[in-house]
Motif scaffolding. Structure first.
Motif, PDB file in Angstrom:
ATOM      1  N   ILE A 289       0.850  -1.201   0.034  1.00  8.80           N
ATOM      2  CA  ILE A 289      -0.027  -0.103  -0.046  1.00  8.80           C
ATOM      3  C   ILE A 289       0.986   1.232   0.090  1.00  8.80           C
ATOM      4  CG2 ILE A 289      -1.768   1.301   1.228  1.00  8.80           C
ATOM      5  CD1 ILE A 289      -2.766  -1.000  -0.211  1.00  8.80           C
ATOM      6  N   ARG A 290       1.820   1.412   0.846  1.00  3.21           N
ATOM      7  CA  ARG A 290       2.811   2.200   0.805  1.00  3.21           C
ATOM      8  C   ARG A 290       3.234   2.813  -0.554  1.00  3.21           C
ATOM      9  NH1 ARG A 290       5.708   0.722   4.841  1.00  3.21           N
ATOM     10  NH2 ARG A 290       4.625   1.887   6.347  1.00  3.21           N
ATOM     11  N   GLU A 291       4.088   1.787  -1.234  1.00  6.12           N
ATOM     12  CA  GLU A 291       4.459   1.626  -2.604  1.00  6.12           C
ATOM     13  C   GLU A 291       3.641   2.279  -3.597  1.00  6.12           C
ATOM     14  OE1 GLU A 291       7.492   1.362  -3.510  1.00  6.12           O
ATOM     15  OE2 GLU A 291       8.151   1.299  -1.389  1.00  6.12           O
ATOM     16  N   ILE A 292       2.260   1.867  -3.538  1.00  8.21           N
ATOM     17  CA  ILE A 292       1.277   2.175  -4.372  1.00  8.21           C
ATOM     18  C   ILE A 292       0.846   3.781  -3.999  1.00  8.21           C
ATOM     19  CG2 ILE A 292      -1.266   2.097  -4.986  1.00  8.21           C
ATOM     20  CD1 ILE A 292      -0.823  -1.014  -4.401  1.00  8.21           C
ATOM     21  N   LEU A 293       0.735   4.105  -2.865  1.00 11.09           N
ATOM     22  CA  LEU A 293       0.699   5.729  -2.669  1.00 11.09           C
ATOM     23  C   LEU A 293       1.779   6.438  -2.977  1.00 11.09           C
ATOM     24  CD1 LEU A 293      -1.163   5.128   0.794  1.00 11.09           C
ATOM     25  CD2 LEU A 293      -2.214   5.878  -1.318  1.00 11.09           C
ATOM     26  N   LEU A 294       2.997   5.951  -2.655  1.00  9.33           N
ATOM     27  CA  LEU A 294       4.070   6.745  -2.986  1.00  9.33           C
ATOM     28  C   LEU A 294       4.084   6.975  -4.655  1.00  9.33           C
ATOM     29  CD1 LEU A 294       6.912   5.464  -0.601  1.00  9.33           C
ATOM     30  CD2 LEU A 294       5.908   7.529  -0.667  1.00  9.33           C
ATOM     31  N   ASP A 295       3.940   5.994  -5.209  1.00 14.66           N
ATOM     32  CA  ASP A 295       3.856   5.998  -6.765  1.00 14.66           C
ATOM     33  C   ASP A 295       2.924   6.993  -7.369  1.00 14.66           C
ATOM     34  OD1 ASP A 295       6.189   4.277  -6.902  1.00 14.66           O
ATOM     35  OD2 ASP A 295       4.801   2.450  -7.412  1.00 14.66           O
ATOM     36  N   ALA A 296       1.678   6.836  -6.707  1.00 13.91           N
ATOM     37  CA  ALA A 296       0.705   7.552  -7.040  1.00 13.91           C
ATOM     38  C   ALA A 296       1.082   9.302  -6.928  1.00 13.91           C
ATOM     39  CB  ALA A 296      -0.723   7.410  -6.420  1.00 13.91           C
ATOM     40  N   LEU A 297       1.413   9.534  -5.842  1.00  5.46           N
ATOM     41  CA  LEU A 297       1.932  10.843  -5.495  1.00  5.46           C
ATOM     42  C   LEU A 297       3.278  11.291  -6.356  1.00  5.46           C
ATOM     43  CD1 LEU A 297       1.873  10.745  -1.426  1.00  5.46           C
ATOM     44  CD2 LEU A 297       0.341  12.120  -2.922  1.00  5.46           C
ATOM     45  N   GLU A 298       3.996  10.442  -6.774  1.00  7.85           N
ATOM     46  CA  GLU A 298       5.074  10.964  -7.313  1.00  7.85           C
ATOM     47  C   GLU A 298       4.402  11.214  -8.845  1.00  7.85           C
ATOM     48  OE1 GLU A 298       8.051   7.669  -7.516  1.00  7.85           O
ATOM     49  OE2 GLU A 298       8.603   8.128  -5.423  1.00  7.85           O
ATOM     50  N   GLU A 299       3.707  10.425  -9.344  1.00  5.06           N
ATOM     51  CA  GLU A 299       2.964  10.686 -10.672  1.00  5.06           C
ATOM     52  C   GLU A 299       2.186  12.058 -10.666  1.00  5.06           C
ATOM     53  OE1 GLU A 299       3.470   9.002 -13.490  1.00  5.06           O
ATOM     54  OE2 GLU A 299       4.762   7.633 -12.483  1.00  5.06           O
ATOM     55  N   VAL A 300       1.515  12.248  -9.501  1.00 15.34           N
ATOM     56  CA  VAL A 300       0.762  13.684  -9.424  1.00 15.34           C
ATOM     57  C   VAL A 300       1.620  14.614  -9.451  1.00 15.34           C
ATOM     58  CG1 VAL A 300      -0.535  14.874  -7.754  1.00 15.34           C
ATOM     59  CG2 VAL A 300      -1.298  12.458  -8.452  1.00 15.34           C
ATOM     60  N   GLY A 301       2.959  14.681  -8.665  1.00 20.76           N
ATOM     61  CA  GLY A 301       3.717  15.562  -8.652  1.00 20.76           C
ATOM     62  C   GLY A 301       4.602  15.909 -10.193  1.00 20.76           C
ATOM     63  N   LEU A 302       4.781  14.648 -10.733  1.00 25.39           N
ATOM     64  CA  LEU A 302       5.247  14.868 -12.007  1.00 25.39           C
ATOM     65  C   LEU A 302       4.334  15.590 -13.006  1.00 25.39           C
ATOM     66  CD1 LEU A 302       7.591  14.343 -13.830  1.00 25.39           C
ATOM     67  CD2 LEU A 302       6.692  12.003 -14.280  1.00 25.39           C
ATOM     68  N   GLY A 303       2.987  15.088 -12.801  1.00 26.60           N
ATOM     69  CA  GLY A 303       2.020  15.614 -13.829  1.00 26.60           C
ATOM     70  C   GLY A 303       1.854  17.217 -13.729  1.00 26.60           C
TER      71      GLY A 303
ATOM     72  N   ALA B 151       4.399  19.112 -12.288  1.00 30.48           N
ATOM     73  CA  ALA B 151       5.396  19.929 -12.783  1.00 30.48           C
ATOM     74  C   ALA B 151       5.557  20.153 -14.180  1.00 30.48           C
ATOM     75  CB  ALA B 151       6.826  19.170 -12.455  1.00 30.48           C
ATOM     76  N   ILE B 152       4.951  19.141 -14.887  1.00 26.70           N
ATOM     77  CA  ILE B 152       5.001  19.183 -16.404  1.00 26.70           C
ATOM     78  C   ILE B 152       3.992  20.177 -16.784  1.00 26.70           C
ATOM     79  CG2 ILE B 152       4.005  17.843 -18.524  1.00 26.70           C
ATOM     80  CD1 ILE B 152       5.264  15.299 -17.317  1.00 26.70           C
ATOM     81  N   ILE B 153       2.633  20.441 -16.358  1.00 27.43           N
ATOM     82  CA  ILE B 153       1.924  21.327 -16.437  1.00 27.43           C
ATOM     83  C   ILE B 153       2.688  22.672 -16.188  1.00 27.43           C
ATOM     84  CG2 ILE B 153      -0.383  22.262 -15.874  1.00 27.43           C
ATOM     85  CD1 ILE B 153      -1.434  19.531 -15.456  1.00 27.43           C
ATOM     86  N   GLU B 154       3.046  22.887 -15.089  1.00 29.31           N
ATOM     87  CA  GLU B 154       3.717  24.061 -14.447  1.00 29.31           C
ATOM     88  C   GLU B 154       4.770  24.385 -15.683  1.00 29.31           C
ATOM     89  OE1 GLU B 154       6.502  25.622 -11.243  1.00 29.31           O
ATOM     90  OE2 GLU B 154       4.856  24.753 -10.554  1.00 29.31           O
ATOM     91  N   GLY B 155       5.567  23.605 -15.877  1.00 28.84           N
ATOM     92  CA  GLY B 155       6.717  23.514 -16.931  1.00 28.84           C
ATOM     93  C   GLY B 155       6.345  24.257 -18.330  1.00 28.84           C
ATOM     94  N   ARG B 156       5.087  23.883 -18.687  1.00 23.83           N
ATOM     95  CA  ARG B 156       4.667  24.174 -20.141  1.00 23.83           C
ATOM     96  C   ARG B 156       4.249  25.660 -20.150  1.00 23.83           C
ATOM     97  NH1 ARG B 156       1.162  18.745 -22.050  1.00 23.83           N
ATOM     98  NH2 ARG B 156       3.090  17.616 -22.169  1.00 23.83           N
ATOM     99  N   GLN B 157       3.922  26.200 -18.864  1.00 19.84           N
ATOM    100  CA  GLN B 157       3.514  27.647 -18.768  1.00 19.84           C
ATOM    101  C   GLN B 157       4.758  28.493 -19.173  1.00 19.84           C
ATOM    102  OE1 GLN B 157       1.230  27.936 -15.117  1.00 19.84           O
ATOM    103  NE2 GLN B 157      -0.333  26.448 -15.911  1.00 19.84           N
ATOM    104  N   ASN B 158       5.909  27.890 -18.832  1.00 15.88           N
ATOM    105  CA  ASN B 158       7.008  28.741 -18.751  1.00 15.88           C
ATOM    106  C   ASN B 158       7.663  28.855 -20.246  1.00 15.88           C
ATOM    107  OD1 ASN B 158       6.523  29.766 -16.226  1.00 15.88           O
ATOM    108  ND2 ASN B 158       7.535  27.991 -15.452  1.00 15.88           N
TER     109      ASN B 158
END
Length: 67
Positions: A29-43, A45-52
């Motif tokens: 469960i911990r690994e699943i949640l960490l992976d999900a949080l990393e994916e959200v953070g990456l997403g 960051a990508i959206i924020e990066g596209r604005q610059n």
């Protein structure tokens, strides 16, 4: 032999699986949640990066060569 599951039986089985994972497989469960949080953070960051402005390839390699 064919097995048929109705919606209530499927829901019951999934509930049992989730409860078992929470109780006995906390690391999974911990690994699943960490992976999900990393994916959200990456997403985000990508959206924020596209604005610059985009960074040039040369700029990236310059930063990589500094290390």
């Amino acid at each position: 032999m064919q097995i048929q599951l109705d919606d209530s039986k499927t829901k019951e089985l999934l509930t049992e699986i989730v409860i078992d994972l929470i109780q006995n497989r906390q690391e999974v469960i911990r690994e699943i949640l960490l992976d999900a949080l990393e994916e959200v953070g990456l997403g985000k960051a990508i959206i924020e990066g596209r604005q610059n402005d985009f960074v040039s390839e040369e700029g990236i390699f310059t930063l990589l060569d500094e290390e």
